[in-house]
Design an enzyme around this catalytic site. Structure first.
Site, PDB file in Angstrom:
ATOM      1  N   THR A 115      37.586  -5.360 -39.323  1.00 14.72           N
ATOM      2  CA  THR A 115      36.541  -5.426 -40.351  1.00 14.72           C
ATOM      3  C   THR A 115      35.223  -4.747 -39.945  1.00 14.72           C
ATOM      4  OG1 THR A 115      35.928  -7.613 -39.525  1.00 14.72           O
ATOM      5  CG2 THR A 115      37.406  -7.546 -41.421  1.00 14.72           C
ATOM      6  N   TYR A 122      44.581  -9.705 -48.051  1.00 13.60           N
ATOM      7  CA  TYR A 122      43.228  -9.499 -48.581  1.00 13.60           C
ATOM      8  C   TYR A 122      42.829  -8.042 -48.436  1.00 13.60           C
ATOM      9  CZ  TYR A 122      43.388 -14.464 -48.535  1.00 13.60           C
ATOM     10  OH  TYR A 122      43.806 -15.759 -48.781  1.00 13.60           O
ATOM     11  N   TYR A 130      37.306   2.597 -42.868  1.00 11.90           N
ATOM     12  CA  TYR A 130      37.704   1.208 -43.123  1.00 11.90           C
ATOM     13  C   TYR A 130      38.384   1.090 -44.495  1.00 11.90           C
ATOM     14  CZ  TYR A 130      37.058  -3.680 -44.606  1.00 11.90           C
ATOM     15  OH  TYR A 130      37.249  -4.948 -45.114  1.00 11.90           O
ATOM     16  N   TRP A 178      31.758  -8.682 -49.937  1.00 10.17           N
ATOM     17  CA  TRP A 178      30.508  -9.300 -49.479  1.00 10.17           C
ATOM     18  C   TRP A 178      30.739 -10.749 -49.030  1.00 10.17           C
ATOM     19  CZ3 TRP A 178      25.499  -7.476 -52.367  1.00 10.17           C
ATOM     20  CH2 TRP A 178      25.536  -6.096 -52.552  1.00 10.17           C
ATOM     21  N   GLN A 222      36.363 -15.473 -40.762  1.00 11.85           N
ATOM     22  CA  GLN A 222      35.636 -16.245 -41.784  1.00 11.85           C
ATOM     23  C   GLN A 222      36.605 -16.846 -42.802  1.00 11.85           C
ATOM     24  OE1 GLN A 222      31.731 -14.772 -43.323  1.00 11.85           O
ATOM     25  NE2 GLN A 222      32.727 -12.800 -43.024  1.00 11.85           N
TER      26      GLN A 222
HETATM   27  N1  LIG Z   1      33.775  -9.592 -44.574  1.00 14.69           N
HETATM   28  C1  LIG Z   1      33.642  -8.973 -45.748  1.00 14.69           C
HETATM   29  O1  LIG Z   1      32.533  -8.790 -46.260  1.00 14.69           O
HETATM   30  C2  LIG Z   1      34.873  -8.525 -46.504  1.00 14.69           C
HETATM   31  C3  LIG Z   1      34.689  -7.807 -47.697  1.00 14.69           C
HETATM   32  C4  LIG Z   1      35.819  -7.406 -48.410  1.00 14.69           C
HETATM   33  C5  LIG Z   1      37.079  -7.710 -47.942  1.00 14.69           C
HETATM   34  N2  LIG Z   1      37.231  -8.387 -46.778  1.00 14.69           N
HETATM   35  C6  LIG Z   1      38.595  -8.659 -46.310  1.00 14.69           C
HETATM   36  O2  LIG Z   1      38.781 -10.062 -46.264  1.00 14.69           O
HETATM   37  C7  LIG Z   1      39.678 -10.400 -45.201  1.00 14.69           C
HETATM   38  C8  LIG Z   1      39.052 -11.459 -44.311  1.00 14.69           C
HETATM   39  O3  LIG Z   1      37.839 -10.950 -43.765  1.00 14.69           O
HETATM   40  P1  LIG Z   1      36.826 -11.831 -42.910  1.00 14.69           P
HETATM   41  O4  LIG Z   1      35.479 -11.618 -43.463  1.00 14.69           O
HETATM   42  O5  LIG Z   1      37.374 -13.205 -42.761  1.00 14.69           O
HETATM   43  O6  LIG Z   1      36.922 -11.053 -41.516  1.00 14.69           O
HETATM   44  P2  LIG Z   1      36.431 -11.494 -40.063  1.00 14.69           P
HETATM   45  O7  LIG Z   1      35.591 -12.702 -40.136  1.00 14.69           O
HETATM   46  O8  LIG Z   1      35.930 -10.261 -39.425  1.00 14.69           O
HETATM   47  O9  LIG Z   1      37.803 -11.912 -39.376  1.00 14.69           O
HETATM   48  C9  LIG Z   1      38.776 -10.980 -39.054  1.00 14.69           C
HETATM   49  C10 LIG Z   1      39.852 -11.669 -38.264  1.00 14.69           C
HETATM   50  O10 LIG Z   1      40.825 -10.698 -37.910  1.00 14.69           O
HETATM   51  C11 LIG Z   1      41.098 -10.839 -36.547  1.00 14.69           C
HETATM   52  N3  LIG Z   1      41.569  -9.597 -35.950  1.00 14.69           N
HETATM   53  C12 LIG Z   1      40.898  -8.441 -35.791  1.00 14.69           C
HETATM   54  N4  LIG Z   1      41.679  -7.546 -35.167  1.00 14.69           N
HETATM   55  C13 LIG Z   1      42.864  -8.167 -34.945  1.00 14.69           C
HETATM   56  C14 LIG Z   1      44.073  -7.781 -34.321  1.00 14.69           C
HETATM   57  N5  LIG Z   1      44.240  -6.565 -33.791  1.00 14.69           N
HETATM   58  N6  LIG Z   1      45.080  -8.672 -34.258  1.00 14.69           N
HETATM   59  C15 LIG Z   1      44.928  -9.914 -34.758  1.00 14.69           C
HETATM   60  N7  LIG Z   1      43.808 -10.334 -35.344  1.00 14.69           N
HETATM   61  C16 LIG Z   1      42.794  -9.469 -35.422  1.00 14.69           C
HETATM   62  C17 LIG Z   1      39.798 -11.297 -35.916  1.00 14.69           C
HETATM   63  O11 LIG Z   1      40.084 -11.866 -34.663  1.00 14.69           O
HETATM   64  P3  LIG Z   1      39.082 -11.764 -33.429  1.00 14.69           P
HETATM   65  O12 LIG Z   1      38.152 -12.923 -33.609  1.00 14.69           O
HETATM   66  O13 LIG Z   1      39.986 -11.909 -32.249  1.00 14.69           O
HETATM   67  O14 LIG Z   1      38.420 -10.417 -33.494  1.00 14.69           O
HETATM   68  C18 LIG Z   1      39.355 -12.301 -36.973  1.00 14.69           C
HETATM   69  O15 LIG Z   1      40.019 -13.537 -36.809  1.00 14.69           O
HETATM   70  C19 LIG Z   1      39.992  -9.079 -44.488  1.00 14.69           C
HETATM   71  O16 LIG Z   1      41.201  -8.573 -44.967  1.00 14.69           O
HETATM   72  C20 LIG Z   1      38.857  -8.163 -44.879  1.00 14.69           C
HETATM   73  O17 LIG Z   1      39.236  -6.808 -44.843  1.00 14.69           O
HETATM   74  C21 LIG Z   1      36.158  -8.814 -46.044  1.00 14.69           C
END
Ligand SMILES: NC(=O)c1ccc[n+]([C@@H]2O[C@H](COP(=O)([O-])OP(=O)(O)OC[C@H]3O[C@@H](n4cnc5c(N)ncnc54)[C@H](OP(=O)(O)O)[C@@H]3O)[C@@H](O)[C@H]2O)c1
Length: 304
Positions: free
Chosen positions: A71, A108, A134, A159, A11
């Site tokens: 995530t 992040y 997590y 979120w 995302q």
């Molecule tokens: N989503 C939330 O609500 C939230 C809340 C707080 C903080 N955050 C933080 O914000 C950041 C961005 O989150 P997001 O919402 O964009 O997450 P997301 O949509 O779940 O995207 C995660 C990305 O990481 C990749 N990934 C997962 N495992 C991997 C691996 N082993 N090697 C390489 N890439 C890998 C996924 O690739 P694939 O498509 O191949 O799986 C995807 O491109 C993260 O650091 C997350 O912890 C998110």
């Protein structure tokens, strides 16, 4: 002045690819070696420490922006070692490699590093206490990056949602079409934050720090969310109202409030995870929009 962007199909990663484009040339990676839209890019799995190290050495980026993460909050309870490898150990590798070549790292993290027993927004230096695997793995990543000595920015966000990817907004729209009644948790507080807001804010800050020295006091840890707060129930109610008004759904389902106890999940979540963003806003002279404004903008992009 290259930017190495890790996780360009998540995302936040997807939005970063657009938002950082005017700042510097980007080398983007995904786990599949393909970008959304089918264009080939560099393939990288964060679990492969040797490949990660080698890519940083050969690319010699000025900035490494890490949007990749494990995530799956509930699944992490069953595979904590994998979560730790990707969210924790990989940051030690990135940090050490960045330090060697004098690259700056943007990373992040999450509101889930906090335990959630609070009644005022969490500040950056408040004590952490993750409730699940997590959150523990994300906290380990923060610590590893700081201990590496690399110049870095850590943005804790929360979120996250947007018009694409797996997120609460898209789940609510799907359920609203399938059901007459949604039951949504009303005793967890947080701030819905558009992925694009995170990416655009990151791009502004990276641009502002392009020529900053490594000892510039503006590097460090920040909370980056929209302003204000709500509950999952409040978020769902507003999504359904907007969706109905704008014709995304034909019929409004009832949105009933339930407690966390009534909706058991594998991972325990913080009850209160609102983040205080005043450090980020005052350091960089930014005004973050209210979460309701962010939602209106994202929903304006969805096609009926
Ligand atoms: N989503 C939330 O609500 C939230 C809340 C707080 C903080 N955050 C933080 O914000 C950041 C961005 O989150 P997001 O919402 O964009 O997450 P997301 O949509 O779940 O995207 C995660 C990305 O990481 C990749 N990934 C997962 N495992 C991997 C691996 N082993 N090697 C390489 N890439 C890998 C996924 O690739 P694939 O498509 O191949 O799986 C995807 O491109 C993260 O650091 C997350 O912890 C998110």
């Amino acid at each position: 002045m290259t930017i190495l962007l890790l996780g360009a199909d998540g995302q936040v990663g997807f939005e970063l690819h657009r938002a950082l484009a005017p700042v510097a040339p980007i080398v983007a990676t995904t786990r599949k070696g393909v970008l959304p839209g089918g264009i080939a890019c560099t393939r990288l799995d964060l679990a492969d420490a040797d490949a990660l190290r080698a890519l940083i050495e050969t690319t010699q980026p000025r900035w490494i922006v890490n949007a990749a993460a494990y995530t799956a909050v509930d699944r992490a309870e069953d595979e904590p070692e994998l979560a730790q490898r990707i969210n924790g150990d990989a940051l030690a590798v990135i940090g050490a490699a960045a330090k060697r070549i004098d690259a700056r790292v943007v990373h992040y993290s999450t509101d889930y590093v906090f335990a959630g027993a609070a009644n005022q927004p969490w500040r950056e230096d408040d004590a952490t206490g993750p409730l699940g695997a997590y959150g523990r793995s994300k906290l380990a990543g923060e610590i590893a990056l700081r201990e590496s000595g690399a110049t870095h920015l850590i943005f804790r966000t929360a979120w996250v949602y947007g018009p694409r990817g797996a997120n609460f907004l898209r789940t609510m729209l799907r359920l609203a079409r399938e059901r007459d009644r949604l039951t949504i948790v009303a005793d967890q507080f947080g701030t819905p934050t558009p992925a694009r807001l995170i990416a655009e804010t990151t791009a502004l800050i990276v641009h502002a720090l392009q020529d900053a020295r490594t000892d510039d006091a503006r590097f460090g840890t920040y909370h980056l969310t929209a302003n204000g707060h709500t509950t999952w129930h409040g978020f769902a109610s507003r999504i359904i109202d907007h969706a109905h008004t704008s014709g995304l759904i034909e019929r409004k389902p009832e949105v009933a409030a339930i407690t966390t106890e009534q909706f058991p999940t594998k991972a325990k979540r913080p009850g209160y995870s609102v983040l205080d963003t005043s450090k980020l806003q005052s350091t960089f002279g930014l005004a973050l929009p209210d979460w309701t404004e962010g939602l209106a903008r994202v929903m304006g992009e969805l096609n009926p």
